[in-house]
Scaffold this active site. Structure first.
Site, short mmCIF file in Angstrom:
data_model
loop_
_atom_site.label_atom_id
_atom_site.label_comp_id
_atom_site.label_asym_id
_atom_site.label_seq_id
_atom_site.Cartn_x
_atom_site.Cartn_y
_atom_site.Cartn_z
N GLY A 102 0.40 13.94 -6.37
CA GLY A 102 1.70 14.20 -5.82
C GLY A 102 2.88 13.28 -6.10
N ASN A 133 0.96 7.36 -7.54
CA ASN A 133 0.62 8.58 -8.28
C ASN A 133 -0.80 8.69 -9.20
OD1 ASN A 133 1.12 9.79 -10.90
ND2 ASN A 133 1.33 11.62 -9.14
N ASP A 134 -1.48 9.41 -9.40
CA ASP A 134 -2.90 9.30 -10.12
C ASP A 134 -2.33 9.22 -11.59
OD1 ASP A 134 -1.83 11.85 -10.21
OD2 ASP A 134 -3.70 12.97 -9.51
#
Length: 722
Positions: free
Chosen positions: A476, A516-517
């Site tokens: 996200g 965020n990843d």
């Protein structure tokens, strides 16, 4: 005790001189007492503990159920410079007889008081090993000189901060005999705030007093400038009277100048003023509750710049007595004041604020480290201490290894299916990993994160890892400045407008970073992977979705609304398949694991997926892996789908090359090996000649999500940015 070669219990003498040093020594004493199979404890009490004017604080030692072996009256009254010298002399006269009778293997001495100097001098001259607590720190007044003098007499050192450890090394102390443990009092402090406190506040300040609506004042004389410190004390009391808040004033210590400070209190009627409560002593357990819930603490006690930071209570530090101490953001310094107005203004700025908890001086696990250190002392080693004078190449190398081994991060990876927490070392080694299914609701998910992090933090002590903070990688859009998940992907439910930093930081007393990843994967490459030392590079994650991160001039790009590097949503076709984001023709709609699974299901429904050499159970779910297997076995339709997916990804990479012009593209994730050649082919066909030389490689990191989350902590804590 077999490990250290000793054949008998270690006989430990703990000598305490005043209420302040007992608060640091008591947790160690409790730890020693709890392990009678390893230790024998002798307690010696001297100094202001035994003076009625200072509260007869030896009683709190008895209340803690410690047997006091010896009481030594060593204070010569007068509260001036000569009395301090005479007190040291009196202690030196009395201590040899006590030490001859006790014959301890080691004496534990705390801090920087003149009484402690007498203890260390006596023990050193009588060939008794000395363990010094809180050496290497820097502050104002004569305390600095006394502290460093004790350091030179001591054989072993327990320090509280990394800076203190470096100071000890710079003072030529043997690094093998230095333990960075943290402050022992923090073992109690970090578990204290949730206990019942209203009855304690009522007892000391009155039943009408509310939390965050009172002040704690503790000011001592500065022995190198007594006249000025008394003047500042007068101004402090005037400012407190004007500020008109209920105030608990503790009497100063026994240093030269304290008698004059007490006269100032009585001259201003503090003991009878309706807004003030003047006391000689508050038991430590109650004192920490009072400062934890105060609106402000004011004075020049080391407690203000050290212990109070654990609660985030605002502090006003007056004068030069603590100059050089490491402090948290809760401390406002008033170095000099010629009128009460400056102090009054500081009170107006600080009173009632709440700051983040600071763990500069400890993480709550000091005592287990100290006990382990004591058990490792080999009494067969030569007593004569050695100094490590420059050049110290071996010690510097050893120190770096020590830092790399012990400094660690808690890494959290929030995936669509699993929730993972790991202890990750500075070298990028995953020391311990925990995995659970990711709950579907916000409440259950946050509770599980906290539970897993607490378990991992406890285990870190056992595996000799010091946790610097918590890094969280999540899908996200994330605001990393505030630690908030702004919008989630559809893979993680109930995960929008979520503040992750505050609840986790409050629960663990650790700084927390969130990103965020995709950005985390780029950070992992920058610290541990192909991106190390590369100024400009891009990481693309090819997994369930498509994500990534952009590093430009060694820094991660977040964008004005934290939406930079949403690489999976670069549009490569105006009429392509629908993406989960609602658009059409995104890279993710072609090349993600979800997209390949969608195409595999279509082929399977039309009986066009399975070829010779393939089989599927009836209940088996069709996945991207089946599509890849079919292509490898010669299924031309599967090959065509993968070719299209690779082309889409390659076109996206070409767009990236033409936009940010990186020197390196790193493909990460489970599909990276299947796409790397296709991406290179598209670059050769479609890219401008000036960017065709870019390197495209597959990541060699086994777990970029966890390593990236750890990098958030390991990079930024060492740079002191939060």
């Amino acid at each position: 005790m077999e490990k250290n070669g000793n054949n008998h219990k270690l006989r430990v003498c703990v000598a305490t001189c005043n209420r302040a040093d007992y608060s640091k020594l008591a947790p160690i004493m409790f730890g020693i007492k709890a392990e009678p199979q390893f230790f024998e404890l002798d307690v010696v009490v001297l100094g202001s503990h035994l003076i009625d004017d200072y509260g007869n604080t030896y009683r709190m030692i008895e209340q803690d159920d410690f047997d006091i072996h010896t009481r030594l009256h060593t204070i010569v009254r007068g509260e001036d410079e000569a009395a301090m010298v005479e007190s040291v002399g009196l202690a030196l006269v009395k201590l040899p007889d006590v030490l001859n009778r006790l014959k301890p293997d080691i004496m534990i001495v705390h801090g920087d008081r003149f009484d402690a100097l007498a203890l260390a001098t006596s023990a050193a001259l009588m060939n008794i090993r000395i363990l010094h607590i809180e050496g290497g720190e820097v502050s104002g007044t004569i305390d600095d000189s006394i502290r460093h003098a004790i350091t030179k007499l001591a054989h072993y050192h327990v320090c509280c901060t990394r800076s203190a450890e470096q100071h000890l090394i710079a003072m030529c102390e043997d690094h093998d005999r230095i333990l960075l443990a943290g402050c022992p009092s923090y073992d109690k402090l970090l578990s204290a705030k949730n206990k019942d406190y209203m009855s304690i506040i009522s007892m000391w300040l009155g039943e009408d007093v509310k939390t965050r609506d009172y002040i704690v004042a503790l000011q001592h004389p500065v022995t190198t400038d007594i006249k000025h410190s008394i003047k500042m004390f007068e101004l402090t009391l005037d400012a407190l009277i004007s500020f008109n808040k209920r105030t608990l004033v503790l009497f100063p210590n026994v240093d030269a100048g304290s008698k004059e400070m007490v006269r100032v209190m009585r001259k201003k009627g503090i003991e009878h003023h309706p807004n003030f409560r003047a006391v000689k002593h508050v038991p430590f357990d109650q004192f920490i509750q009072l400062v934890a819930h105060a609106g402000c603490m004011i004075g020049n006690s080391s407690c203000g710049v050290r212990e109070v930071g654990a609660f985030g209570t605002p502090v006003i530090n007056l004068g030069t007595r603590q100059t050089g101490r490491e402090t948290g953001e809760n401390v406002l310094h008033v170095r000099d004041a010629d009128t009460q107005d400056k102090i009054l203004h500081a009170l107006q700025l600080q009173f009632g604020k709440q700051y983040p908890c600071s763990k500069i001086y400890g993480d709550g696990n000091a005592v287990p480290r100290i006990l382990k250190f004591l058990k490792s002392i080999d009494l067969k080693e030569p007593l004569q201490k050695k100094f490590c004078f420059p050049p110290v190449k071996d010690n510097i190398s050893q120190d770096i290894d020590h830092i790399l081994e012990t400094q660690s991060a808690l890494a959290v990876d929030l995936g669509g299916t699993n929730l993972r927490v790991a202890i990750v070392s500075m070298k990028g080694e995953i020391v311990k990993k925990y995995t659970q299914l990711n709950p579907k609701t916000y409440e259950d998910r946050l509770a599980l994160i906290l539970k897993m992090c607490v378990e991992a933090a406890s285990e870190a002590v056992n595996v000799n890892c010091r946790i610097l903070g918590v890094g969280i990688s999540t899908g996200g859009r994330v605001n990393p400045r505030e630690g908030i998940v702004l919008h989630s992907t559809k893979l993680i439910q109930e995960w929008s407008s979520v503040d992750l930093r505050t609840p986790i930081s409050d629960a663990l007393h650790l700084p927390v970073w969130v990103d965020n990843d995709g950005n985390c994967a780029a950070l992992a490459e920058r610290k541990f992977g192909h991106g190390k030392g590369i100024e400009n590079f891009v990481t693309l994650i090819t997994g369930t979705g498509i994500g990534g991160g952009i590093v430009h001039q060694h820094e991660l790009i977040h964008g004005s609304s934290f939406c930079a590097a949403e690489l999976g949503h670069i549009v490569v076709s105006l009429e392509g398949p629908e993406c989960l984001c609602g658009s059409q023709g995104c890279i993710e709609a072609y090349a993600s694991g979800i997209a390949l699974q969608r195409e595999a299901k279509k082929l399977h429904d039309d009986d066009l997926l399975l070829v010779e050499g393939m089989s599927m159970k009836e209940e088996e779910i069709v996945s991207a892996a089946h599509l890849i297997q079919a292509a490898k076995l010669g299924n031309t339709k599967a090959e065509s789908i993968l070719r299209t997916a690779g082309t889409a990804l390659g076109l996206g990479v070409v767009n990236i090359l033409h936009t940010v012009n990186p020197s390196l593209v790193i493909l990460s994730g489970v599909l990276a090996n299947h796409y790397v050649n296709a991406v290179k082919d598209v670059i050769n066909r479609q890219a401008l000649s000036s960017v065709k030389t870019v390197d495209v490689v597959v990541s060699n990191l086994a777990d970029p999500a966890l390593l990236g989350a750890a990098s958030l902590v390991l990079d930024y804590t060492t740079r002191r940015i939060y």
